[in-house]
Design a protein around this motif. Structure first.
Motif, PDB file in Angstrom:
ATOM      1  N   ALA A  28       2.565 -15.624  -0.414  1.00  0.00           N
ATOM      2  CA  ALA A  28       1.368 -14.823  -0.124  1.00  0.00           C
ATOM      3  C   ALA A  28       0.448 -14.754  -1.337  1.00  0.00           C
ATOM      4  O   ALA A  28      -0.779 -14.867  -1.205  1.00  0.00           O
ATOM      5  N   LEU A  29       1.020 -14.585  -2.525  1.00  0.00           N
ATOM      6  CA  LEU A  29       0.207 -14.545  -3.737  1.00  0.00           C
ATOM      7  C   LEU A  29      -0.479 -15.884  -3.973  1.00  0.00           C
ATOM      8  O   LEU A  29      -1.644 -15.928  -4.383  1.00  0.00           O
ATOM      9  N   GLY A  30       0.232 -16.968  -3.723  1.00  0.00           N
ATOM     10  CA  GLY A  30      -0.341 -18.295  -3.906  1.00  0.00           C
ATOM     11  C   GLY A  30      -1.460 -18.589  -2.929  1.00  0.00           C
ATOM     12  O   GLY A  30      -2.452 -19.229  -3.275  1.00  0.00           O
ATOM     13  N   ASN A  31      -1.325 -18.098  -1.698  1.00  0.00           N
ATOM     14  CA  ASN A  31      -2.324 -18.372  -0.659  1.00  0.00           C
ATOM     15  C   ASN A  31      -3.441 -17.341  -0.595  1.00  0.00           C
ATOM     16  O   ASN A  31      -4.594 -17.699  -0.351  1.00  0.00           O
ATOM     17  N   TRP A  32      -3.109 -16.054  -0.760  1.00  0.00           N
ATOM     18  CA  TRP A  32      -4.089 -14.999  -0.518  1.00  0.00           C
ATOM     19  C   TRP A  32      -4.318 -14.062  -1.690  1.00  0.00           C
ATOM     20  O   TRP A  32      -5.162 -13.184  -1.617  1.00  0.00           O
ATOM     21  N   GLY A  33      -3.581 -14.236  -2.769  1.00  0.00           N
ATOM     22  CA  GLY A  33      -3.754 -13.352  -3.917  1.00  0.00           C
ATOM     23  C   GLY A  33      -4.998 -13.693  -4.718  1.00  0.00           C
ATOM     24  O   GLY A  33      -5.686 -14.684  -4.464  1.00  0.00           O
ATOM     25  N   PHE A  34      -5.291 -12.872  -5.692  1.00  0.00           N
ATOM     26  CA  PHE A  34      -6.383 -13.136  -6.614  1.00  0.00           C
ATOM     27  C   PHE A  34      -5.963 -14.285  -7.543  1.00  0.00           C
ATOM     28  O   PHE A  34      -4.772 -14.503  -7.758  1.00  0.00           O
ATOM     29  N   PRO A  35      -6.919 -15.009  -8.102  1.00  0.00           N
ATOM     30  CA  PRO A  35      -6.560 -16.091  -9.021  1.00  0.00           C
ATOM     31  C   PRO A  35      -5.680 -15.579 -10.165  1.00  0.00           C
ATOM     32  O   PRO A  35      -5.966 -14.558 -10.768  1.00  0.00           O
ATOM     33  N   GLY A  36      -4.606 -16.269 -10.406  1.00  0.00           N
ATOM     34  CA  GLY A  36      -3.694 -15.904 -11.489  1.00  0.00           C
ATOM     35  C   GLY A  36      -2.635 -14.892 -11.112  1.00  0.00           C
ATOM     36  O   GLY A  36      -1.722 -14.620 -11.899  1.00  0.00           O
ATOM     37  N   ARG A  38      -0.122 -15.017  -8.930  1.00  0.00           N
ATOM     38  CA  ARG A  38       1.253 -15.513  -8.812  1.00  0.00           C
ATOM     39  C   ARG A  38       1.865 -15.731 -10.193  1.00  0.00           C
ATOM     40  O   ARG A  38       3.012 -15.348 -10.439  1.00  0.00           O
ATOM     41  N   GLN A  39       1.118 -16.321 -11.103  1.00  0.00           N
ATOM     42  CA  GLN A  39       1.631 -16.560 -12.456  1.00  0.00           C
ATOM     43  C   GLN A  39       1.912 -15.239 -13.166  1.00  0.00           C
ATOM     44  O   GLN A  39       2.944 -15.070 -13.813  1.00  0.00           O
ATOM     45  N   GLN A  40       1.006 -14.282 -13.023  1.00  0.00           N
ATOM     46  CA  GLN A  40       1.196 -12.973 -13.670  1.00  0.00           C
ATOM     47  C   GLN A  40       2.408 -12.256 -13.075  1.00  0.00           C
ATOM     48  O   GLN A  40       3.180 -11.625 -13.798  1.00  0.00           O
ATOM     49  N   PHE A  41       2.595 -12.361 -11.765  1.00  0.00           N
ATOM     50  CA  PHE A  41       3.760 -11.774 -11.102  1.00  0.00           C
ATOM     51  C   PHE A  41       5.039 -12.362 -11.694  1.00  0.00           C
ATOM     52  O   PHE A  41       5.968 -11.625 -12.039  1.00  0.00           O
ATOM     53  N   GLU A  42       5.066 -13.697 -11.818  1.00  0.00           N
ATOM     54  CA  GLU A  42       6.247 -14.363 -12.365  1.00  0.00           C
ATOM     55  C   GLU A  42       6.518 -13.908 -13.796  1.00  0.00           C
ATOM     56  O   GLU A  42       7.667 -13.653 -14.166  1.00  0.00           O
ATOM     57  N   GLU A  43       5.463 -13.785 -14.596  1.00  0.00           N
ATOM     58  CA  GLU A  43       5.635 -13.364 -15.989  1.00  0.00           C
ATOM     59  C   GLU A  43       6.163 -11.937 -16.076  1.00  0.00           C
ATOM     60  O   GLU A  43       7.053 -11.645 -16.882  1.00  0.00           O
ATOM     61  N   GLU A  44       5.626 -11.038 -15.249  1.00  0.00           N
ATOM     62  CA  GLU A  44       6.102  -9.642 -15.272  1.00  0.00           C
ATOM     63  C   GLU A  44       7.542  -9.558 -14.793  1.00  0.00           C
ATOM     64  O   GLU A  44       8.347  -8.813 -15.354  1.00  0.00           O
ATOM     65  N   LEU A  45       7.857 -10.307 -13.757  1.00  0.00           N
ATOM     66  CA  LEU A  45       9.219 -10.293 -13.232  1.00  0.00           C
ATOM     67  C   LEU A  45      10.198 -10.882 -14.247  1.00  0.00           C
ATOM     68  O   LEU A  45      11.285 -10.330 -14.455  1.00  0.00           O
TER      69      LEU A  45
END
Length: 100
Positions: A28-36, A38-45
């Motif tokens: 969902a982040l890759g398709n409908w999220g704001f730019p960046g 998904r990467q920020q989610f991965e970094e926080e996780l």
């Protein structure tokens, strides 16, 4: 980050993408999220201890909320406002509050 209310109620007929698992949220982040997002989610996780379930929940809820914001016309309009427009509105409201 804190949990945010669902905003999909503001758009009749909107069905949010499934985001019940990490894989669905990533998609969902890759398709409908704001730019960046998904990467920020991965970094926080990655920076979080996965045994800290409260923190993991806060992160996932915040990013689910960001996907839902993309479907909220009021939220997107607010994000599109210029700094000058917001500054003018704040000045007007402060002047009104001081006049009372």
């Amino acid at each position: 980050m804190t949990a945010q209310p669902d905003h999909h109620e503001a758009r009749p007929g909107f069905t949010p993408p499934p985001m019940g698992t990490f894989a669905e949220l990533r998609e969902a982040l890759g398709n409908w999220g704001f730019p960046g997002d998904r990467q920020q989610f991965e970094e926080e996780l990655d920076a979080t201890d996965l045994d800290d379930l409260t923190k993991v929940r806060e992160i996932t809820q915040a990013y689910r909320h960001r996907v839902l914001l993309r479907y909220d016309a009021h939220a997107m309009a607010a994000l599109a406002r210029s700094t000058e427009d917001i500054t003018a509105e704040l000045r007007r409201k402060m002047a009104e509050a001081s006049a009372q």
